[in-house]
Design an enzyme around this catalytic site. Structure first.
Site, PDB file in Angstrom:
ATOM      1  N   LYS A  11       0.836  -1.209   0.000  1.00 57.14           N
ATOM      2  CA  LYS A  11       0.000   0.000   0.000  1.00 57.14           C
ATOM      3  C   LYS A  11       0.871   1.259   0.000  1.00 57.14           C
ATOM      4  O   LYS A  11       0.666   2.169  -0.798  1.00 57.14           O
ATOM      5  CB  LYS A  11      -0.928   0.014   1.236  1.00 57.14           C
ATOM      6  CG  LYS A  11      -1.849  -1.185   1.328  1.00 57.14           C
ATOM      7  CD  LYS A  11      -2.770  -1.111   2.529  1.00 57.14           C
ATOM      8  CE  LYS A  11      -2.074  -1.108   3.866  1.00 57.14           C
ATOM      9  NZ  LYS A  11      -1.333  -2.358   4.167  1.00 57.14           N
ATOM     10  N   ARG A  86      -9.927   0.861   8.375  1.00 61.49           N
ATOM     11  CA  ARG A  86      -9.416  -0.458   8.697  1.00 61.49           C
ATOM     12  C   ARG A  86     -10.397  -1.242   9.561  1.00 61.49           C
ATOM     13  O   ARG A  86     -10.103  -2.366   9.955  1.00 61.49           O
ATOM     14  CB  ARG A  86      -8.116  -0.289   9.460  1.00 61.49           C
ATOM     15  CG  ARG A  86      -7.026  -1.217   8.989  1.00 61.49           C
ATOM     16  CD  ARG A  86      -5.806  -0.924   9.786  1.00 61.49           C
ATOM     17  NE  ARG A  86      -4.942  -0.077   9.020  1.00 61.49           N
ATOM     18  CZ  ARG A  86      -3.619  -0.218   9.013  1.00 61.49           C
ATOM     19  NH1 ARG A  86      -3.057  -1.139   9.710  1.00 61.49           N
ATOM     20  NH2 ARG A  86      -2.880   0.583   8.295  1.00 61.49           N
ATOM     21  N   ARG A 124      11.948  -5.179   5.234  1.00 58.35           N
ATOM     22  CA  ARG A 124      11.648  -3.777   4.875  1.00 58.35           C
ATOM     23  C   ARG A 124      12.572  -2.791   5.593  1.00 58.35           C
ATOM     24  O   ARG A 124      12.898  -2.950   6.761  1.00 58.35           O
ATOM     25  CB  ARG A 124      10.198  -3.454   5.235  1.00 58.35           C
ATOM     26  CG  ARG A 124       9.876  -1.978   5.056  1.00 58.35           C
ATOM     27  CD  ARG A 124       8.425  -1.680   5.051  1.00 58.35           C
ATOM     28  NE  ARG A 124       7.751  -2.104   6.261  1.00 58.35           N
ATOM     29  CZ  ARG A 124       6.443  -2.002   6.440  1.00 58.35           C
ATOM     30  NH1 ARG A 124       5.685  -1.530   5.473  1.00 58.35           N
ATOM     31  NH2 ARG A 124       5.892  -2.389   7.554  1.00 58.35           N
ATOM     32  N   ARG A 157      11.229  -0.800  11.132  1.00 58.52           N
ATOM     33  CA  ARG A 157      10.117  -0.517  12.035  1.00 58.52           C
ATOM     34  C   ARG A 157      10.065  -1.542  13.168  1.00 58.52           C
ATOM     35  O   ARG A 157      10.242  -2.731  12.939  1.00 58.52           O
ATOM     36  CB  ARG A 157       8.800  -0.537  11.255  1.00 58.52           C
ATOM     37  CG  ARG A 157       8.427   0.808  10.713  1.00 58.52           C
ATOM     38  CD  ARG A 157       7.285   0.780   9.751  1.00 58.52           C
ATOM     39  NE  ARG A 157       6.082   0.082  10.175  1.00 58.52           N
ATOM     40  CZ  ARG A 157       4.967   0.034   9.469  1.00 58.52           C
ATOM     41  NH1 ARG A 157       4.910   0.653   8.298  1.00 58.52           N
ATOM     42  NH2 ARG A 157       3.923  -0.622   9.890  1.00 58.52           N
ATOM     43  N   ARG A 168      -0.200  -8.532  13.720  1.00 60.74           N
ATOM     44  CA  ARG A 168      -0.831  -7.606  12.761  1.00 60.74           C
ATOM     45  C   ARG A 168      -1.630  -8.370  11.708  1.00 60.74           C
ATOM     46  O   ARG A 168      -2.701  -7.943  11.284  1.00 60.74           O
ATOM     47  CB  ARG A 168       0.236  -6.745  12.078  1.00 60.74           C
ATOM     48  CG  ARG A 168       0.720  -5.606  12.961  1.00 60.74           C
ATOM     49  CD  ARG A 168       2.070  -5.090  12.522  1.00 60.74           C
ATOM     50  NE  ARG A 168       2.059  -4.468  11.216  1.00 60.74           N
ATOM     51  CZ  ARG A 168       3.142  -4.320  10.464  1.00 60.74           C
ATOM     52  NH1 ARG A 168       4.324  -4.737  10.894  1.00 60.74           N
ATOM     53  NH2 ARG A 168       3.053  -3.751   9.292  1.00 60.74           N
TER      54      ARG A 168
END
Ligand code: AP5
Length: 211
Positions: A11, A86, A124, A157, A168
């Site tokens: 996203k 969400r 990431r 992160r 998550r």
């Protein structure tokens, strides 16, 4: 327009590119929360305790933050939302706030298999300064250890640690997945296969925007 999909679907990667091409502002709720944390605001401190655990920040707090952003940044050309709504409560609040305008034109649902999501999130890397997104394997930094875009510091992160990622993904399934049917029933949802190269996904996504 809304970009919907699980953590790691792409996203953020596509929101910046698509918003740039369409010349519309974009809002990423996760980025807004992280910005508040960086500035040590009370909202940032409150959100941090939820984000670290990989659970959603309560609806009331999130909705107020996003509605403020829309009030300040919405314009006739529209805007792009990444990571909001969400929950069904957030979706209703958004629909209500846009009811005097034309509402949401398009919801793009980016679908990616779970095993790929875990691989993407564990590798990431993000720029602390301009939020550019990299990946150790799929989108490596070109210039040593600094951001290729602005020279900023690169970090990983906290919620990309394995325990948070699994949490998550569960939260996504329970709270966010129902939005797929919600928007499909409104006939504004477009499915995009996100398990392809970034350029290929972007091509399909831009076609979906124009459709
Ligand atoms: P948020 O920051 O929104 O995280 P997320 O939704 O979990 O999504 P991600 O940012 O992890 O993934 P992405 O889909 O943007 O993937 P990306 O493009 O980076 O939210 C964080 C937290 O904030 C939440 O857990 C919650 O606590 C809170 N929050 C936020 N919004 C909220 C809301 N509305 N309500 C309540 N709480 C909220 O890509 C991932 C990696 O894959 C990158 O390294 C990228 O380079 C790579 N990649 C991307 N596409 C490809 C591709 N096609 N091929 C290969 N690699 C790719």
């Amino acid at each position: 327009m809304v970009l919907l999909g699980p953590p790691g679907a792409g996203k953020g990667t596509h929101a910046s590119r698509v918003a740039g091409k369409l010349s519309v502002p974009k809002m990423a709720s996760g980025d807004l929360f992280r910005e508040h944390q960086k500035n040590n605001t009370s909202l940032g401190r409150l959100a941090q305790s939820y984000m670290e655990r990989g659970v959603l920040v309560p609806d009331e707090i999130t909705i107020n933050m996003v509605m403020d952003w829309i009030g300040e940044n919405g314009n006739d050309r529209g805007f792009l939302l990444d990571g909001f709504p969400r929950t069904l409560t957030q979706a209703s609040a958004l629909a209500e706030s846009l009811s005097v305008d034309s509402g949401i034109d398009r919801v793009i649902y980016i679908d990616v298999p779970t095993a790929v999501l875990i691989r993407r999130l564990s590798g990431r890397q993000i720029c602390r300064c301009c939020q550019s997104i990299y990946h150790l394997e799929f989108a490596p930094l070109q210039s040593g250890g600094e951001c290729d875009n602005c020279g900023g510091e690169i970090y990983q992160r906290e919620d990309d640690r394995k325990e948070s990622v699994l949490c998550r993904l569960e939260v996504y399934k329970a709270e966010t997945e129902p939005l797929i049917e919600y928007y499909r029933n409104l006939e504004i949802l477009v499915d995009v296969d996100g398990n392809k190269d970034v350029e290929d996904v972007e091509g399909v996504l831009m076609k979906a925007v124009g459709s």
